[in-house]
Design a protein around this motif. Structure first.
Motif, mmCIF file in Angstrom:
data_model
loop_
_atom_site.group_PDB
_atom_site.id
_atom_site.type_symbol
_atom_site.label_atom_id
_atom_site.label_comp_id
_atom_site.label_asym_id
_atom_site.label_seq_id
_atom_site.Cartn_x
_atom_site.Cartn_y
_atom_site.Cartn_z
ATOM 1 N N GLU A 1 -13.131 14.910 -22.048
ATOM 2 C CA GLU A 1 -11.818 14.935 -22.616
ATOM 3 C C GLU A 1 -10.709 13.447 -22.581
ATOM 4 O O GLU A 1 -10.104 13.469 -23.997
ATOM 5 N N ILE A 2 -10.842 12.777 -21.855
ATOM 6 C CA ILE A 2 -9.927 12.176 -20.975
ATOM 7 C C ILE A 2 -10.320 10.398 -22.584
ATOM 8 O O ILE A 2 -9.597 10.139 -22.820
ATOM 9 N N ALA A 3 -11.875 10.585 -22.521
ATOM 10 C CA ALA A 3 -12.525 9.920 -23.613
ATOM 11 C C ALA A 3 -11.744 9.898 -25.267
ATOM 12 O O ALA A 3 -11.431 9.075 -26.237
ATOM 13 N N PHE A 4 -11.203 11.356 -25.492
ATOM 14 C CA PHE A 4 -10.592 11.163 -26.742
ATOM 15 C C PHE A 4 -9.660 11.850 -26.436
ATOM 16 O O PHE A 4 -8.844 12.057 -28.534
ATOM 17 N N GLN A 5 -8.727 12.846 -25.937
ATOM 18 C CA GLN A 5 -7.750 13.213 -26.643
ATOM 19 C C GLN A 5 -6.822 12.568 -26.098
ATOM 20 O O GLN A 5 -6.858 11.567 -25.962
ATOM 21 N N SER A 6 -6.205 13.002 -26.584
ATOM 22 C CA SER A 6 -4.234 12.368 -26.667
ATOM 23 C C SER A 6 -4.060 12.023 -25.439
ATOM 24 O O SER A 6 -4.418 13.109 -24.521
ATOM 25 N N ILE A 7 -2.640 11.350 -24.848
ATOM 26 C CA ILE A 7 -2.566 12.010 -23.529
ATOM 27 C C ILE A 7 -1.541 12.985 -22.846
ATOM 28 O O ILE A 7 -1.606 13.069 -21.541
ATOM 29 N N ARG A 8 -0.651 13.446 -23.772
ATOM 30 C CA ARG A 8 0.003 14.347 -23.969
ATOM 31 C C ARG A 8 -1.050 15.841 -23.577
ATOM 32 O O ARG A 8 -1.037 16.708 -22.957
ATOM 33 N N LYS A 9 -2.537 15.491 -24.193
ATOM 34 C CA LYS A 9 -3.223 16.830 -24.667
ATOM 35 C C LYS A 9 -3.978 16.778 -22.597
ATOM 36 O O LYS A 9 -4.183 17.276 -22.652
#
Length: 319
Positions: free
Chosen positions: A64-72
């Motif tokens: 998730e850290i790799a591909f999500q936006s920072i806000r998500k």
């Protein structure tokens, strides 16, 4: 050329500038995911509550850290985006994007693809209504798939070198991980007689650990809830200069700080007890690596053990 847009907003930058209580750098410039994870694990006990939430999410959700936006990611971790920015800064990164690139590179190396097998299992059994059976199978494949990553491959080789160079090897695991420790000691001792299972029975923990010191290695297993005896054994051996290989369920584990090598293994399962499947698989991988790259004596030890067992009638001969 126009510079890439930053994922950190002006508001987040302002928050970062105004909140410096957690910003003392640990170690600068980590370039691999295992290095980042180790830094997080070492720093975790001293973090503020907000940064602990952020660090916990990072440790448990690398994809998730790799591909999500920072806000998500921030929303999922129940923190502000600036907390993730501050966490990246704490680890020596110039920006959150630089921090996230480490996760993206590691995820691209990825685990061995076993999800197809899990899907096949579900398909083959779809005519039944035994969802527990299916869920256990899915969890088992997923746990093992998470073990076989490029970073773990390098880490296994490093751990094998450490084990092969040790004068003595102590193996510790109590309660839910005793089976892991016993398996490591029983199988490993066939090739490497310098392995000793630490049982700690009848107040004998100190006596069993007293001979171990510099030049020795302790292999420690521990899942949440972490056993007081395991922590005590680790403290005793660490004080004596023993190098530790820790196999645990998360890098937030209290067993991690001070470890020479750490293997976080997935143990999720619908079963009421934590799964030891990944830990046992790791044991087999480590011991196989030791025999494959160790001296010829290890192979001779295995052959000698088998000959002795057969000579003593330990096995039933098939016709």
């Amino acid at each position: 050329m126009r510079a890439p847009a930053s994922s950190t907003t002006t508001q987040e930058t302002a928050v970062l500038e105004n909140d410096r209580q957690d910003d003392a750098p640990v170690d600068a410039g980590p370039s691999r995911l295992d290095a980042v994870n180790q830094q997080l694990a070492e720093a975790y006990p001293e973090l503020s509550p907000q940064l602990k939430l952020a660090a916990g999410y990072v440790l448990e959700h690398p994809v998730e850290i790799a591909f999500q936006s920072i806000r998500k990611s921030a929303s999922a971790a129940a923190v502000t985006a600036s907390s993730l920015v501050r966490l990246a800064k704490r680890l020596g990164f110039d920006s959150y994007e630089q921090f996230r690139e480490v996760f993206q590179s590691a995820v691209q190396a990825g685990p061995v693809e076993l999800s197809g097998r899990a899907s096949q299992l579900r398909s083959l059994a779809s005519q039944t209504d035994d969802q527990v059976f299916l869920d256990v199978g899915d969890a088992a494949f997923d746990n093992i798939g998470r073990l076989f990553t490029a970073d773990n491959q390098a880490r296994v080789r490093e751990a094998a070198r450490l084990l092969l160079g040790a004068d003595r090897i102590a193996v510790v695991g109590f309660r839910d991980t005793f089976a892991c420790a016993y398996h490591f000691a029983y199988v490993g001792r066939i090739a490497m007689p310098n392995i000793q299972l630490i049982r700690g029975q009848e107040g004998g923990l100190l006596t069993e650990l007293a001979p171990f010191g510099e030049g020795d290695v302790v292999v420690v297993f521990g899942f949440e809830p972490y056993c007081a005896e395991t922590m005590r054994a680790l403290e005793i051996t660490r004080a004596a200069g023993v190098s530790a290989i820790v196999i645990t369920d998360t890098l937030r584990s209290p067993l991690v700080p001070g470890a020479t090598i750490t293997f976080p293994v997935a143990n999720a399962t619908p079963h009421f007890f934590p799964s030891i499947l990944s830990a046992i698989t790791l044991v087999e991988t480590l011991l196989a690596e030791c025999v494959a790259f160790g001296p010829d004596d290890l192979v001779d030890n295995v052959a000698s053990f088998e000959s002795r067992m057969r000579a003593m009638g330990a096995y039933v001969e098939s016709s």
